[in-house]
Design an enzyme around this catalytic site. Sequence first.
Site, PDB file in Angstrom:
ATOM      1  CB  THR A 110      -0.921  -0.013   1.244  1.00 26.81           C
ATOM      2  OG1 THR A 110      -1.708  -1.205   1.167  1.00 26.81           O
ATOM      3  CG2 THR A 110      -1.819   1.209   1.295  1.00 26.81           C
ATOM      4  CB  CYS A 125      24.895   2.998   6.956  1.00 31.39           C
ATOM      5  SG  CYS A 125      23.816   3.836   5.867  1.00 31.39           S
TER       6      CYS A 125
HETATM    7  C1  LIG Z   1      24.786   7.683  -1.635  1.00 29.49           C
HETATM    8  C2  LIG Z   1      23.708   7.077  -0.813  1.00 29.49           C
HETATM    9  N1  LIG Z   1      22.998   6.039  -1.303  1.00 29.49           N
HETATM   10  C3  LIG Z   1      22.006   5.469  -0.619  1.00 29.49           C
HETATM   11  C4  LIG Z   1      21.663   5.900   0.637  1.00 29.49           C
HETATM   12  C5  LIG Z   1      20.553   5.227   1.374  1.00 29.49           C
HETATM   13  O1  LIG Z   1      19.385   6.012   1.357  1.00 29.49           O
HETATM   14  P1  LIG Z   1      18.205   5.662   2.402  1.00 29.49           P
HETATM   15  O2  LIG Z   1      18.675   6.174   3.729  1.00 29.49           O
HETATM   16  O3  LIG Z   1      17.020   6.427   1.902  1.00 29.49           O
HETATM   17  O4  LIG Z   1      17.997   4.206   2.360  1.00 29.49           O
HETATM   18  C6  LIG Z   1      22.389   6.966   1.215  1.00 29.49           C
HETATM   19  C7  LIG Z   1      22.085   7.408   2.590  1.00 29.49           C
HETATM   20  O5  LIG Z   1      22.983   7.742   3.348  1.00 29.49           O
HETATM   21  C8  LIG Z   1      23.418   7.584   0.460  1.00 29.49           C
HETATM   22  O6  LIG Z   1      24.110   8.597   0.938  1.00 29.49           O
END
Ligand SMILES: Cc1ncc(COP(=O)(O)O)c(C=O)c1O
Length: 389
Positions: free
Chosen positions: A241, A328
Amino acid sequence: MKRIFLDNASTTQVDTEVLNAMVPYFTRYYGNPSSIHAYGREAHEAVDAARGSVGKLLGAQDDEIIFTAGGTESDNLAIKGVAYLNKDKRTSPGPHIITSAIEHPGVLEACRHLEAQGFKVKYLPVDSQGLINLDDLRTSISKNTFLITIMFANNEIGTIEPIQDIGKIAQEHQVLFHTDAVQAVAKVPINVKKLHVDLLALSSHKIYGPKGTGALFIRNGVTLQPLIHGGGHEKGLRSSTYNVPGIVGLGKACQLAGRRMKKDTTHLKTLRDMLIKNILQLEESYLNGHPTQRLVNNAHFRFTGIEGESLLLGLDKKGIATSTGSACSSKKLKASHVLLAIGLDPVQAHGSIRLSVGRKNTKTEMSYVTEALPEVVAKLRTMSPLWNR
Ligand SMILES: Cc1ncc(COP(=O)(O)O)c(C=O)c1O
């Protein structure tokens, strides 16, 4: 205490206009866009309008945009979605997918997952400024290559890759080209047609939209295998959804980005350059990444004799939010794969920090930071065994 957010590459504050656009879709227009009654139709219209706004920002047609839950999902869908349709090429030798060593984990881990399934992946190295070499790219393409996935701009050091050249090479060799443009969108004008891009991933929360929403541009004619099966939403490519408020927010964020890009980028560049000019006056301080081909909001430094995490915490005490590594991986305390790939040794990599500016930051804040940061660096150096001047 004054608080200054210099971690806009990790996420951004939702713009008030974005928030105001979203609220009615929680409260008043809460229908399911798949329903055929009036509630459903209202929600459906909002999703369509948002699709148009995302498409417009990228120079794409509305029907070339599908909504996802973020950049990571868009990257995964692009890469695995194409790969699963090219399984038959798995048995042949040679690299099948070409990517770079400095991609975001959303791309790197998707590629590693495919390697475990028998796909071959070539991880192109980058130079000391973070650029891939186009000749390397050309020579890496074999008859078994079906996908090139190279990020538009790096999330740590801000280097912008030669996307149009990569697109042309991909097109000449009839290989699909995906780019993770999560950091580039809203900071670099993008026209997917001119850039010869087939697939492009973006994320809402990096452009003053809500978290948990993203989009994937899929050029008409490109086919993918879905990763999420179900009710057949988004042309069967992404069932579930619709997150209507999130999608409306992303659409509004794209509209604002298009409208404000010139003003925003001038402002960001001014602030970024203030940081770079002032901070590089510090003894043994260096800029990581490309001096000119870099994102307007990214300043990434390394300091001899300093441990990045200690600097981050020292700045945090002064109310300044910064980052080491990507959002991350910043809790993993592992040397950044990006910094190692540009040739830094682990000690240098650990002595690095990213300052990323945003729309709301001011020159006054930059002046505060350029005074506070040298103080923290000087204090840390007095305690550092790596700094015995
Ligand atoms: C270059 C890049 N790709 C992908 C992502 C992931 O995006 P999302 O946090 O929306 O999953 C990030 C987030 O830090 C990013 O900087």
